[in-house]
Motif scaffolding. Structure first.
Motif, short mmCIF file in Angstrom:
data_model
loop_
_atom_site.label_atom_id
_atom_site.label_comp_id
_atom_site.label_asym_id
_atom_site.label_seq_id
_atom_site.Cartn_x
_atom_site.Cartn_y
_atom_site.Cartn_z
N LEU A 1 -21.82 76.78 72.10
CA LEU A 1 -20.49 76.21 72.34
C LEU A 1 -20.36 75.06 71.35
CD1 LEU A 1 -17.98 76.35 74.18
CD2 LEU A 1 -19.12 74.68 75.66
N TYR B 1 -12.65 80.49 67.67
CA TYR B 1 -12.27 79.08 67.85
C TYR B 1 -10.82 79.06 68.29
CZ TYR B 1 -12.40 74.04 67.24
OH TYR B 1 -12.38 72.68 67.47
N GLY C 1 -11.98 74.07 70.49
CA GLY C 1 -13.38 74.37 70.79
C GLY C 1 -13.68 75.81 70.43
N TYR D 1 -19.94 69.99 81.30
CA TYR D 1 -20.92 71.03 81.01
C TYR D 1 -21.82 71.28 82.21
CZ TYR D 1 -19.34 70.15 76.21
OH TYR D 1 -18.58 69.99 75.10
N MET E 1 -16.10 71.00 70.49
CA MET E 1 -15.15 70.76 71.58
C MET E 1 -14.66 69.32 71.45
SD MET E 1 -14.97 73.46 73.81
CE MET E 1 -14.68 72.76 75.42
N TYR E 2 -13.46 69.14 70.94
CA TYR E 2 -12.89 67.82 70.72
C TYR E 2 -11.44 67.82 71.18
CZ TYR E 2 -16.87 66.72 67.71
OH TYR E 2 -18.13 66.48 67.22
N ALA F 1 -13.52 76.00 77.63
CA ALA F 1 -14.95 76.33 77.71
C ALA F 1 -15.15 77.63 78.48
CB ALA F 1 -15.72 75.19 78.37
N ALA G 1 -17.94 64.70 78.88
CA ALA G 1 -18.26 66.04 78.39
C ALA G 1 -19.51 66.57 79.06
CB ALA G 1 -18.43 66.02 76.87
N ALA H 1 -10.11 71.25 78.55
CA ALA H 1 -11.48 71.42 78.05
C ALA H 1 -12.23 72.42 78.93
CB ALA H 1 -12.21 70.08 78.01
#
Length: 167
Positions: free
Chosen positions: A90, A62, A75, A139, A93-94, A109, A135, A105
């Motif tokens: 995964l 993390y 994340g 992705y 994720m914040y 990722a 988000a 982000a």
């Protein structure tokens, strides 16, 4: 003429001292998007206040995002609980609004997916909710595909969007 102070952004592995700060970020972002218990979302994850310990497990990691020394997001990646050995998830994720739109982000990722490959995972799964359109777009951009079923035993019954990516 005044000069703006440069913003210091840092992405680093979580430490035990970060537990309370990242838990606060996750709760704050969840509330911002209406993902609260009174609306049917299970935000009482028992691991939320001990993420360092959770992600200190094998094949898990993390990362937190700091802005000017304050935790503003994070994340991680971990084996999919109750899933096949070659599948990771995964997770968590914040990001607070102050760090959004800076590519963090996406970069986080990508870093997590590279870690997953190094750990021998062949596929990466994730769950989210339809209200988090940005988000989901990220992705999709990263190559995750929508699947019509949940995998593993995540306990996230309120996450109706399930996605999978071959690593």
């Amino acid at each position: 003429m005044t000069t703006a102070t440069p913003v210091r952004l840092l992405v680093r592995p979580i430490t035990a001292d970060d537990n309370a700060a990242i838990a606060h970020v996750i709760r704050e972002v969840s509330a911002e998007h209406g993902l609260t218990a009174d609306k049917g979302y299970t935000v009482s994850d028992p691991n939320l206040d001990a993420l360092y310990q959770l992600y200190s497990q094998p094949r898990s990691a993390y990362w937190v995002v700091e802005i000017d020394g304050q935790i503003a997001g994070g994340g991680g990646i971990a084996p999919l609980q109750g899933g096949e050995i070659d599948v990771c998830e995964l997770q968590k994720m914040y990001f607070l609004p102050v760090v959004r739109g800076k590519g963090l982000a996406k970069n986080l990722a990508i870093q997590a997916l590279e870690f997953a490959r190094q750990q021998g995972f062949a596929r990466c799964y994730l769950e989210t909710t339809a209200t988090l359109q940005q988000a989901i777009g990220l992705y999709e951009h990263l190559g995750f595909e929508h699947i019509g079923y949940a995998m593993g035993n995540t306990g996230h019954s309120d996450c109706e969007v399930t996605m999978l990516k071959a690593l």
